[in-house]
Enzyme design. Structure first.
Site, PDB file in Angstrom:
ATOM      1  N   LYS A 168       1.734  -4.041   6.635  1.00  0.00           N
ATOM      2  CA  LYS A 168       2.060  -3.430   5.287  1.00  0.00           C
ATOM      3  C   LYS A 168       3.648  -3.313   5.107  1.00  0.00           C
ATOM      4  O   LYS A 168       4.266  -4.068   3.964  1.00  0.00           O
ATOM      5  CB  LYS A 168       1.353  -2.799   4.515  1.00  0.00           C
ATOM      6  CG  LYS A 168      -0.263  -2.824   4.242  1.00  0.00           C
ATOM      7  CD  LYS A 168      -0.015  -3.926   3.401  1.00  0.00           C
ATOM      8  CE  LYS A 168      -1.616  -3.790   3.424  1.00  0.00           C
ATOM      9  NZ  LYS A 168      -1.926  -5.940   3.085  1.00  0.00           N
ATOM     10  N   TYR A 190      -2.565  -1.021  10.793  1.00  0.00           N
ATOM     11  CA  TYR A 190      -2.398  -1.512   9.680  1.00  0.00           C
ATOM     12  C   TYR A 190      -1.464  -1.305   8.006  1.00  0.00           C
ATOM     13  O   TYR A 190      -0.892  -1.806   8.052  1.00  0.00           O
ATOM     14  CB  TYR A 190      -3.438  -0.914   9.025  1.00  0.00           C
ATOM     15  CG  TYR A 190      -3.839  -1.352   7.374  1.00  0.00           C
ATOM     16  CD1 TYR A 190      -4.077  -2.267   6.649  1.00  0.00           C
ATOM     17  CD2 TYR A 190      -3.679  -0.180   6.441  1.00  0.00           C
ATOM     18  CE1 TYR A 190      -4.205  -2.667   5.275  1.00  0.00           C
ATOM     19  CE2 TYR A 190      -3.529  -0.590   4.856  1.00  0.00           C
ATOM     20  CZ  TYR A 190      -4.528  -1.690   4.890  1.00  0.00           C
ATOM     21  OH  TYR A 190      -4.078  -1.356   2.667  1.00  0.00           O
ATOM     22  N   SER A 235       1.013  -0.697  -0.168  1.00  0.00           N
ATOM     23  CA  SER A 235      -0.192  -0.381   0.387  1.00  0.00           C
ATOM     24  C   SER A 235       1.113   1.001   0.113  1.00  0.00           C
ATOM     25  O   SER A 235       1.801   1.458   0.457  1.00  0.00           O
ATOM     26  CB  SER A 235      -0.649  -0.019   1.011  1.00  0.00           C
ATOM     27  OG  SER A 235      -1.189   1.108   1.465  1.00  0.00           O
TER      28      SER A 235
HETATM   29  N1  UFG Z   1     -12.757  10.991   3.077  1.00  0.00           N
HETATM   30  C1  UFG Z   1     -13.462  11.731   3.549  1.00  0.00           C
HETATM   31  N2  UFG Z   1     -14.929  11.313   3.895  1.00  0.00           N
HETATM   32  C2  UFG Z   1     -15.175   9.889   4.042  1.00  0.00           C
HETATM   33  C3  UFG Z   1     -14.050   8.872   3.928  1.00  0.00           C
HETATM   34  C4  UFG Z   1     -12.757  10.218   3.457  1.00  0.00           C
HETATM   35  O1  UFG Z   1     -13.378  13.268   3.651  1.00  0.00           O
HETATM   36  O2  UFG Z   1     -15.996   9.851   4.632  1.00  0.00           O
HETATM   37  C5  UFG Z   1     -11.530  11.378   2.514  1.00  0.00           C
HETATM   38  C6  UFG Z   1     -10.347  11.018   3.103  1.00  0.00           C
HETATM   39  O3  UFG Z   1      -9.622  12.346   4.719  1.00  0.00           O
HETATM   40  C7  UFG Z   1      -9.059  11.291   2.413  1.00  0.00           C
HETATM   41  C8  UFG Z   1      -9.839  10.363   0.859  1.00  0.00           C
HETATM   42  O4  UFG Z   1     -11.412  11.158   1.402  1.00  0.00           O
HETATM   43  O5  UFG Z   1      -8.424  12.507   1.946  1.00  0.00           O
HETATM   44  C9  UFG Z   1      -9.644   9.126   0.737  1.00  0.00           C
HETATM   45  O6  UFG Z   1      -9.623   8.702   2.230  1.00  0.00           O
HETATM   46  P1  UFG Z   1      -9.984   7.299   1.580  1.00  0.00           P
HETATM   47  O7  UFG Z   1     -10.616   6.496   3.790  1.00  0.00           O
HETATM   48  O8  UFG Z   1     -10.675   6.131   0.937  1.00  0.00           O
HETATM   49  O9  UFG Z   1      -8.370   6.977   1.620  1.00  0.00           O
HETATM   50  P2  UFG Z   1      -7.757   7.183   2.358  1.00  0.00           P
HETATM   51  O10 UFG Z   1      -6.661   7.270   1.114  1.00  0.00           O
HETATM   52  O11 UFG Z   1      -7.123   7.040   3.452  1.00  0.00           O
HETATM   53  O12 UFG Z   1      -6.317   5.702   2.679  1.00  0.00           O
HETATM   54  C10 UFG Z   1      -6.320   4.476   1.726  1.00  0.00           C
HETATM   55  C11 UFG Z   1      -6.808   3.325   1.800  1.00  0.00           C
HETATM   56  C12 UFG Z   1      -5.894   2.669   3.293  1.00  0.00           C
HETATM   57  C13 UFG Z   1      -3.913   2.567   2.525  1.00  0.00           C
HETATM   58  C14 UFG Z   1      -4.140   4.307   2.034  1.00  0.00           C
HETATM   59  C15 UFG Z   1      -3.073   4.627   1.992  1.00  0.00           C
HETATM   60  O13 UFG Z   1      -7.963   2.825   2.676  1.00  0.00           O
HETATM   61  O14 UFG Z   1      -5.876   1.154   3.130  1.00  0.00           O
HETATM   62  O15 UFG Z   1      -5.259   4.340   0.592  1.00  0.00           O
HETATM   63  O16 UFG Z   1      -2.477   5.886   0.965  1.00  0.00           O
HETATM   64  F1  UFG Z   1      -3.807   2.638   3.277  1.00  0.00           F
END
Ligand code: UFG
Length: 339
Positions: A155, A151, A126
């Site tokens: 990785k 998590y 990841s």
């Molecule tokens: N976000 C929101 N509202 C939500 C969910 C997410 O505003 O309800 C925002 C987050 O703050 C972030 C973006 O949308 O800015 C993406 O969030 P995600 O949770 O979809 O994804 P992340 O980038 O946080 O995490 C993902 C994977 C992880 C991994 C990570 C690696 O879920 O498994 O990318 O960078 F580790």
């Protein structure tokens, strides 16, 4: 003779899409999955799409005896390690659950591979291994960590363990695929992402707001240093990601040693870019409100994927419109997921 790939944790979101692309390119697929985070209905859907009854085992990959039987009954050439828990927030609350399961499943796989003389493994890593401090675009040669949650550390640790094993055994071929943010679904709408509880990730949350299952999207912070203040990520269509695994399987069979690849598009979109694109492509309105930042989130994360292009011959082909359309196609046809 076609090669056989074992997809450990292969009934899940990324594994199921990968099974289709492997079969399409002439590989045989075998799935081992305990359905902790997947539904056995997926095998029927995969049969509908591929015309193939994929051999599958309802086992916990951590159970070495059960895994041994899978290797005895199939002539495995390549293993893809998708098995693992993936909820970032839960990993903070229950770290042992994550360290135990995510490390043990990989131990079990590599032990069983050794016992059966299998030397090719592709690991689902990841972008989270790059930690908090590296600037985007991220390249594979950057220092890794510190990760922001257990998590992410699993990785990071599994990458390190596989690197050490590769150094100790020159027969081994290890491919580390560092996924960015997979979204979208197969164009048939038969398979897609089916979160266990309330989605943690942005796109499945938007999809459930669109279907009326959830009321309103919380946008976690609009004061980041980005073009509109909301977090920027590298969203990649899950079918493009699946195709990267096929090329990684080809590569692993022909090379020894360890190689890491970023699998992203190289383009960053903000939360509000995604909301607007989803609304426009699907002709819907997504109600949202701005809330506090989510702990552990960084402002910007996107890939430099030129190494994957140069060495694997892989490049993302689908755009944000495809991702939004295919997500909604799956969600609207399966409002309750696989249930
Ligand atoms: N976000 C929101 N509202 C939500 C969910 C997410 O505003 O309800 C925002 C987050 O703050 C972030 C973006 O949308 O800015 C993406 O969030 P995600 O949770 O979809 O994804 P992340 O980038 O946080 O995490 C993902 C994977 C992880 C991994 C990570 C690696 O879920 O498994 O990318 O960078 F580790």
């Amino acid at each position: 003779m076609s090669k056989t790939v074992l997809l450990a944790g292969g009934a899940g979101y990324i594994g199921s899409h990968t099974a289709i692309e492997l079969i399409d390119k002439g590989y045989k697929a075998v799935i081992a999955d305990c359905h902790y985070n997947s539904n056995p209905i997926v095998y029927e859907r995969l049969k509908e799409i591929t015309g193939t009854d994929i051999p599958h085992y309802n086992i916990d990959v951590c159970d070495e005896n059960a895994l041994n039987r899978v290797f005895e009954e199939n002539n495995i050439d390549v293993v893809i390690d998708f098995a693992g828990y993936k909820a970032v927030g839960e990993s903070v609350r229950e770290p042992m659950k994550y360290y135990k399961n995510n490390l043990n499943s990989t131990f079990s796989l590599v032990n069983t591979m050794e016992r059966h003389g299998v030397s090719n493994i592709i690991f689902s890593s990841s972008a989270t291994v790059y930690g908090m401090n590296n600037p985007s675009p991220l390249t594979e040669d950057m220092n890794l960590g510190p990760c922001t949650n257990p998590y992410g550390w699993t990785k990071f640790m599994n990458e390190e363990i596989l690197r050490d094993l590769s150094a100790a055994n020159e027969e081994l071929s290890v491919v580390l695929l560092r996924y960015f943010n997979p979204i979208g679904a197969h164009s048939s709408g038969l398979i897609g992402e089916d979160p266990k509880d309330i989605p943690n990730n942005l796109m499945p949350y938007i999809a459930q707001v669109a279907s009326g299952k959830l009321e309103i999207l919380s946008v976690f912070g609009n004061d980041y240093d980005t073009h509109d203040g909301t977090g920027v990520r590298d969203y990649i269509h899950v079918v493009d990601l699946a195709k990267a695994h096929v090329l990684a399987a080809d590569y692993a069979s022909e090379h020894k040693g360890v190689e890491a690849f970023n699998i992203g598009t190289g383009v960053g979109y903000s939360v509000l870019d995604i909301v607007k694109a989803f609304e426009r492509v699907n002709n819907l309105t997504i109600p949202y409100k701005i809330t506090e930042r989510r702990p552990g989130d960084i402002a910007t994360c996107y890939a430099d994927s030129s190494k994957a292009e140069k060495i694997l011959g892989w490049k993302a082909e689908k755009n944000l419109e495809d991702m939004c359309r295919d997500t909604w196609n799956w969600q609207s046809k399966n409002p309750e997921g696989y249930k």
